[in-house]
Design a protein around this motif. Structure first.
Motif, short mmCIF file in Angstrom:
data_model
loop_
_atom_site.label_atom_id
_atom_site.label_comp_id
_atom_site.label_asym_id
_atom_site.label_seq_id
_atom_site.Cartn_x
_atom_site.Cartn_y
_atom_site.Cartn_z
N THR A 132 -2.06 -7.92 -0.68
CA THR A 132 -2.46 -6.52 -0.78
C THR A 132 -3.90 -6.27 -0.36
N GLU A 147 -4.97 -3.93 2.88
CA GLU A 147 -5.81 -2.75 2.69
C GLU A 147 -7.11 -2.86 3.50
N SER A 207 0.84 -1.20 0.00
CA SER A 207 0.00 0.00 0.00
C SER A 207 0.88 1.24 0.00
#
Length: 343
Positions: free
Chosen positions: A116, A120, A75
């Motif tokens: 990912t 997130e 991120s």
């Protein structure tokens, strides 16, 4: 698509709050998962800027697979704290008796992409949460992002030496996938594989839980003794390394991770029992630091001595004659320490 379900595990802090256990099944980090996370992250995410590391751990039929990396790999908006220090994280999956596990090459190629959305989602959910004692979030099992695994028949077990129970096996980077395949194929195995570290000198006590460790600067497998796990033994065994490429030394009792107080003097924590230590027993370097800072007894307007070891015998009085010493104090109280440490 692999239809097995795995529960996400996310370990990482937010921009403001120094709480690292972010999300896990049932909202609780089990001890063996903590150990696996420590093994892959090392001390304060040491050397993760060189590239991600991977971990595979089996314990009582359960399996944990994860990637440890700098948060910026997952991120660009949640990768630094409020002091603008880069953050690191471990994102993984845990399952009970799974049949399909990703091979090391597959995890190396796709691990960041798989991690990912989990980073997130779970870090993003608490990124602005300022509670000082936030419990981990509870994750639910979901279909794993990797496909069905091909059958693995280990053929290179003879490439590794016998490893005594109180030892761990260090292997060259190019052989780590062989050990990984052996652990995938053997469901009865209990242990942890982690890699790859750049140099053997970079290994810390956090990797002692690992069974197999991949190290890039090795040319052949080698079994090495584990270090003692007790706090007292670690305090004696884990002395600062002379090698500049070695990991930073941590004072006994110092916090493992960054916090708001660690941005400037992260390793100045006092060892246990030093709270009542008399001033005269302090190290020469600490006393020189106090002297040079000019902050003794609240007298902040004394000019700093250029070099208290090689310099003058007397404290230099302030240029402004209106300044005064604290009641009952004289300039003799502010003499620099001598070379032999005697006041």
């Amino acid at each position: 698509m692999n239809q097995e379900v795995w529960s996400p595990v996310v370990y990482g802090r937010t921009w403001k709050v120094d709480i690292w256990k972010c999300a896990a099944p049932g909202g609780a980090f089990e001890h063996w998962i903590n150990d696996a996370v420590d093994a892959v992250l090392g001390l304060n995410g040491y050397r993760l800027e060189d590239g991600p590391r991977y971990v595979l751990s089996r314990r009582d039929g359960r399996v944990f697979i994860g990637i440890g990396c700098m948060a910026s790999l997952l991120s660009l908006s949640k990768c630094a704290d409020d002091f603008n220090r880069p953050l690191y994280t471990c994102v993984g999956w845990v399952a009970n008796g799974p049949d399909h596990l990703p091979r090391l090459a597959q995890l190396s190629e796709h691990g960041a992409a798989w991690a990912t959305p989990l980073y997130e989602r779970w870090i993003g959910a608490v990124w602005t949460d300022l509670r000082p004692h936030r419990p981990p979030q509870a994750t639910a099992a979901a279909v794993a992002p990797w496909g069905p695994a091909e059958a693995i028949i280990p053929t290179a077990t003879s490439a590794f030496p016998e490893v005594p129970e109180d030892h761990r096996l260090l292997v060259p980077e190019e052989m780590l996938h062989l050990a990984w395949d052996i652990m995938i194929a053997d469901r009865s195995t209990t242990g942890t594989i982690v890699g790859t570290w750049g140099r053997r000198a970079q290994l810390t006590a956090e990797q002692d839980i690992a069974t197999v460790i991949g190290v890039a600067d090795l040319t052949a497998p080698v079994a090495v003794p584990r270090r003692a796990r007790s706090a007292g033994a670690l305090a004696n065994a884990e002395q600062p390394r002379a090698n500049s490429d070695g990991p930073p030394a941590t004072a006994p009792g110092a916090h493992r991770h960054w916090d708001a107080k660690n941005h400037a003097t992260s390793q100045r924590a006092k060892p246990p029992g030093s709270a009542n230590q008399p001033e005269g027993d302090r190290g020469l370097r600490d006393r020189l630091s106090d002297w040079r800072g000019g902050w003794l007894c609240g007298v902040s307007r004394f000019r700093q001595v250029p070099d208290p070891v090689e310099g003058s015998e007397e404290a230099v009085a302030p240029q402004n004659g209106e300044d005064s010493l604290p009641p009952g104090r004289s300039l003799d109280d502010f003499r620099p320490p001598t070379l032999n440490g005697d006041d």
